[in-house]
Design a protein around this motif. Structure first.
Motif, PDB file in Angstrom:
ATOM      1  N   MET A 153       0.880  -0.917   0.195  1.00 50.70           N
ATOM      2  CA  MET A 153      -0.031  -0.141  -0.191  1.00 50.70           C
ATOM      3  C   MET A 153       0.769   1.156   0.023  1.00 50.70           C
ATOM      4  O   MET A 153       1.149   1.716   0.958  1.00 50.70           O
ATOM      5  CB  MET A 153      -1.014  -0.049   1.331  1.00 50.70           C
ATOM      6  N   ALA A 154       1.508   1.445  -1.148  1.00 52.78           N
ATOM      7  CA  ALA A 154       2.301   2.864  -1.511  1.00 52.78           C
ATOM      8  C   ALA A 154       1.647   3.956  -1.189  1.00 52.78           C
ATOM      9  O   ALA A 154       0.303   4.103  -1.270  1.00 52.78           O
ATOM     10  CB  ALA A 154       2.669   2.829  -2.821  1.00 52.78           C
ATOM     11  N   TYR A 155       2.339   4.999  -0.350  1.00 55.52           N
ATOM     12  CA  TYR A 155       1.591   6.284   0.084  1.00 55.52           C
ATOM     13  C   TYR A 155       2.707   7.171  -0.223  1.00 55.52           C
ATOM     14  O   TYR A 155       3.763   7.231   0.349  1.00 55.52           O
ATOM     15  CB  TYR A 155       1.343   6.109   1.532  1.00 55.52           C
ATOM     16  N   THR A 156       2.325   8.325  -0.673  1.00 55.54           N
ATOM     17  CA  THR A 156       2.989   9.404  -1.097  1.00 55.54           C
ATOM     18  C   THR A 156       2.453  10.800  -0.174  1.00 55.54           C
ATOM     19  O   THR A 156       1.411  11.159  -0.439  1.00 55.54           O
ATOM     20  CB  THR A 156       3.033   9.988  -2.299  1.00 55.54           C
ATOM     21  N   PRO A 157       3.089  11.153   0.892  1.00 50.57           N
ATOM     22  CA  PRO A 157       2.744  12.212   1.549  1.00 50.57           C
ATOM     23  C   PRO A 157       2.803  13.524   0.835  1.00 50.57           C
ATOM     24  O   PRO A 157       3.425  13.513  -0.085  1.00 50.57           O
ATOM     25  CB  PRO A 157       3.652  12.437   2.835  1.00 50.57           C
ATOM     26  N   ALA A 158       1.681  14.548   1.332  1.00 52.91           N
ATOM     27  CA  ALA A 158       1.743  15.850   0.541  1.00 52.91           C
ATOM     28  C   ALA A 158       2.931  16.552   0.709  1.00 52.91           C
ATOM     29  O   ALA A 158       3.488  16.254   1.937  1.00 52.91           O
ATOM     30  CB  ALA A 158       0.675  16.593   1.032  1.00 52.91           C
ATOM     31  N   TYR A 237       7.762  -3.863  11.787  1.00 57.27           N
ATOM     32  CA  TYR A 237       8.701  -4.930  12.266  1.00 57.27           C
ATOM     33  C   TYR A 237       9.888  -4.211  13.282  1.00 57.27           C
ATOM     34  O   TYR A 237      10.117  -3.306  12.881  1.00 57.27           O
ATOM     35  CB  TYR A 237       9.247  -5.517  11.362  1.00 57.27           C
ATOM     36  N   CYS A 238      10.316  -4.943  14.209  1.00 59.95           N
ATOM     37  CA  CYS A 238      11.360  -4.406  14.984  1.00 59.95           C
ATOM     38  C   CYS A 238      12.705  -4.122  14.248  1.00 59.95           C
ATOM     39  O   CYS A 238      13.073  -4.786  13.398  1.00 59.95           O
ATOM     40  CB  CYS A 238      11.777  -5.536  16.147  1.00 59.95           C
ATOM     41  N   ASP A 239      13.260  -3.064  14.742  1.00 57.17           N
ATOM     42  CA  ASP A 239      14.439  -2.614  14.113  1.00 57.17           C
ATOM     43  C   ASP A 239      14.521  -1.913  12.859  1.00 57.17           C
ATOM     44  O   ASP A 239      15.428  -1.941  11.953  1.00 57.17           O
ATOM     45  CB  ASP A 239      15.584  -3.575  14.193  1.00 57.17           C
ATOM     46  N   ARG A 240      13.576  -1.675  12.458  1.00 58.42           N
ATOM     47  CA  ARG A 240      13.162  -1.127  10.897  1.00 58.42           C
ATOM     48  C   ARG A 240      12.676   0.164  11.120  1.00 58.42           C
ATOM     49  O   ARG A 240      11.676   0.580  12.013  1.00 58.42           O
ATOM     50  CB  ARG A 240      12.600  -1.991  10.229  1.00 58.42           C
ATOM     51  N   PRO A 241      12.927   1.395  10.270  1.00 61.38           N
ATOM     52  CA  PRO A 241      12.692   2.836  10.555  1.00 61.38           C
ATOM     53  C   PRO A 241      10.967   2.701  10.123  1.00 61.38           C
ATOM     54  O   PRO A 241      10.515   2.197   9.181  1.00 61.38           O
ATOM     55  CB  PRO A 241      13.369   3.340   9.480  1.00 61.38           C
ATOM     56  N   LEU A 242      10.326   3.432  10.996  1.00 60.95           N
ATOM     57  CA  LEU A 242       8.909   3.860  11.160  1.00 60.95           C
ATOM     58  C   LEU A 242       8.670   5.221  10.881  1.00 60.95           C
ATOM     59  O   LEU A 242       9.354   6.088  11.843  1.00 60.95           O
ATOM     60  CB  LEU A 242       8.327   3.142  12.461  1.00 60.95           C
ATOM     61  N   THR A 243       8.121   5.713   9.936  1.00 59.80           N
ATOM     62  CA  THR A 243       7.917   6.979   9.801  1.00 59.80           C
ATOM     63  C   THR A 243       6.576   7.468   9.814  1.00 59.80           C
ATOM     64  O   THR A 243       5.741   6.891   9.424  1.00 59.80           O
ATOM     65  CB  THR A 243       8.523   7.644   8.169  1.00 59.80           C
ATOM     66  N   ILE A 244       6.453   8.460  10.847  1.00 57.13           N
ATOM     67  CA  ILE A 244       5.032   9.114  11.132  1.00 57.13           C
ATOM     68  C   ILE A 244       4.954  10.129  10.224  1.00 57.13           C
ATOM     69  O   ILE A 244       5.657  11.229  10.387  1.00 57.13           O
ATOM     70  CB  ILE A 244       4.766   9.230  12.609  1.00 57.13           C
ATOM     71  N   VAL A 245       3.823  10.642   9.463  1.00 55.31           N
ATOM     72  CA  VAL A 245       3.586  11.609   8.849  1.00 55.31           C
ATOM     73  C   VAL A 245       2.269  12.228   9.216  1.00 55.31           C
ATOM     74  O   VAL A 245       1.115  11.442   9.496  1.00 55.31           O
ATOM     75  CB  VAL A 245       3.682  11.264   7.374  1.00 55.31           C
ATOM     76  N   ALA A 246       1.827  13.509   8.990  1.00 55.43           N
ATOM     77  CA  ALA A 246       0.735  13.965   9.439  1.00 55.43           C
ATOM     78  C   ALA A 246       0.275  14.916   8.376  1.00 55.43           C
ATOM     79  O   ALA A 246       1.161  15.780   8.106  1.00 55.43           O
ATOM     80  CB  ALA A 246       0.898  14.843  11.000  1.00 55.43           C
ATOM     81  N   GLU A 247      -1.090  15.226   8.140  1.00 55.71           N
ATOM     82  CA  GLU A 247      -1.519  16.090   7.157  1.00 55.71           C
ATOM     83  C   GLU A 247      -2.910  16.466   7.789  1.00 55.71           C
ATOM     84  O   GLU A 247      -3.546  15.890   8.222  1.00 55.71           O
ATOM     85  CB  GLU A 247      -1.783  15.430   5.687  1.00 55.71           C
ATOM     86  N   LYS A 248      -2.975  17.927   7.662  1.00 59.39           N
ATOM     87  CA  LYS A 248      -4.391  18.462   8.111  1.00 59.39           C
ATOM     88  C   LYS A 248      -5.390  18.240   6.965  1.00 59.39           C
ATOM     89  O   LYS A 248      -5.467  18.381   5.846  1.00 59.39           O
ATOM     90  CB  LYS A 248      -3.913  20.127   8.234  1.00 59.39           C
ATOM     91  N   VAL A 249      -6.508  17.885   7.582  1.00 58.49           N
ATOM     92  CA  VAL A 249      -7.561  17.440   6.767  1.00 58.49           C
ATOM     93  C   VAL A 249      -8.948  18.234   7.475  1.00 58.49           C
ATOM     94  O   VAL A 249      -9.399  17.749   8.420  1.00 58.49           O
ATOM     95  CB  VAL A 249      -7.944  15.977   6.679  1.00 58.49           C
ATOM     96  N   GLY A 250      -9.064  19.378   6.905  1.00 58.91           N
ATOM     97  CA  GLY A 250     -10.386  20.237   7.503  1.00 58.91           C
ATOM     98  C   GLY A 250      -9.844  20.702   8.920  1.00 58.91           C
ATOM     99  O   GLY A 250      -8.575  21.190   9.265  1.00 58.91           O
ATOM    100  N   GLN A 261       9.814   0.617   3.674  1.00 64.07           N
ATOM    101  CA  GLN A 261       9.672   0.744   2.180  1.00 64.07           C
ATOM    102  C   GLN A 261       8.775   1.976   1.791  1.00 64.07           C
ATOM    103  O   GLN A 261       8.398   2.186   0.658  1.00 64.07           O
ATOM    104  CB  GLN A 261       9.214  -0.576   1.806  1.00 64.07           C
ATOM    105  N   GLY A 262       8.164   2.635   2.818  1.00 58.26           N
ATOM    106  CA  GLY A 262       7.434   3.642   2.651  1.00 58.26           C
ATOM    107  C   GLY A 262       5.869   3.167   2.289  1.00 58.26           C
ATOM    108  O   GLY A 262       4.990   4.043   1.699  1.00 58.26           O
TER     109      GLY A 262
END
Length: 273
Positions: A153-158, A237-250, A261-262
């Protein structure tokens, strides 16, 4: 199929709040009695104290209520909804009510499964201060090999989205599991995770992901959550980078957790005060 309500008293203890702060690399001594428990830390009040002889075969201690035996030995968190109706002072004693709200059995692509929903309510004296609903997927024994082949489930942040990268390691998984008294083997036993459930590595607790996302809302976005809804779409999974992204919606925030892997693994919709 709703179960009977189980009630018990829970103490929001200062030592436990200090340990959560330490786990999150915050100053433990900044915690003191009477201070509002940071929103997201309520997991310390919603754990189970299941005797070892009553643990499920996967080590999961239960949900604060007995889990019926449906012949489905694997369990994964699917989502949760939390409503913050008031603050919980550190040092306070609360009345907790928990029950199974629903069980839906069905056949999925890899065989039988069930969705089990548990509801928790916390009252301070007679005032309802928090409700939390947790939904779990109960899976057949052979579902581990299907889970290891996760959908992409690829996701490209704004552009310009707020973001932070964290690497949940074994120490963080252990500390979170210990603070919530969660002995689920996929979080603490690498051999079990890999050989029994055919997963690549230890799985980051779904509740820990929710906590890290909520911390991001509070600290990076400087917002106070009043309601959050989280869906867990794939394991992290453990020891793998986790990226948290936030976008304003209303007037709300959409917070996403991406793996190394993004790919989208969890999403939280947050209403703020």
């Amino acid at each position: 199929m709703a179960s009977d309500v189980i009630e018990r008293l829970e103490v929001c203890s200062l030592p436990t709040a200090r340990r959560v702060a330490a786990m999150l690399d915050q100053e433990p001594d900044a915690m003191h009695e009477g201070l509002a428990l940071p929103r997201g830390w309520q997991f310390i009040l919603l754990g189970a104290d299941t005797p070892r002889k009553a643990l499920r075969s996967d080590g999961f201690p239960g949900l604060g209520v007995p889990i019926p035996d449906l012949g489905l030995p694997r369990l994964m968190l699917a989502g949760r909804t939390v409503d913050y109706l008031g603050d919980i002072p550190i040092g306070a004693t609360l009345r907790r009510s928990s029950r199974i709200e629903d069980i839906v059995e069905k056949n999925g692509p890899s065989g039988p499964m069930a969705l089990l929903t548990v509801g928790h309510r916390l009252k301070l004296r007679d005032e309802l201060v928090l409700t939390e609903t947790q939904t779990y997927a109960l899976l057949a024994a052979d579902r581990g090999r299907a889970a290891a082949k996760r959908p992409e489930m690829a996701y490209t942040p704004a552009p310009g989205s707020a973001h932070r990268t964290i690497v949940p390691d074994e120490t963080l998984l252990f500390q979170y599991s210990a603070l919530g008294f969660n002995s689920h083997k996929i979080h603490i036993n690498r051999q079990y995770a890999q050989e029994v459930e055919a997963l690549p590595d230890l799985v980051v607790n779904g509740g820990l992901i929710t906590l890290l996302m909520t911390q991001f809302v509070r600290h990076d976005l400087a917002a106070t959550p009043s309601r959050l809804q989280t869906r867990h779409l794939a394991p992290l999974y453990c020891d793998r980078p986790l990226t948290i992204v936030a976008e304003k919606v209303g007037l709300a925030w959409r917070v996403s957790a991406l793996d190394d892997q993004g790919l989208l693994c969890a999403r939280m919709e947050v209403e703020t005060q």
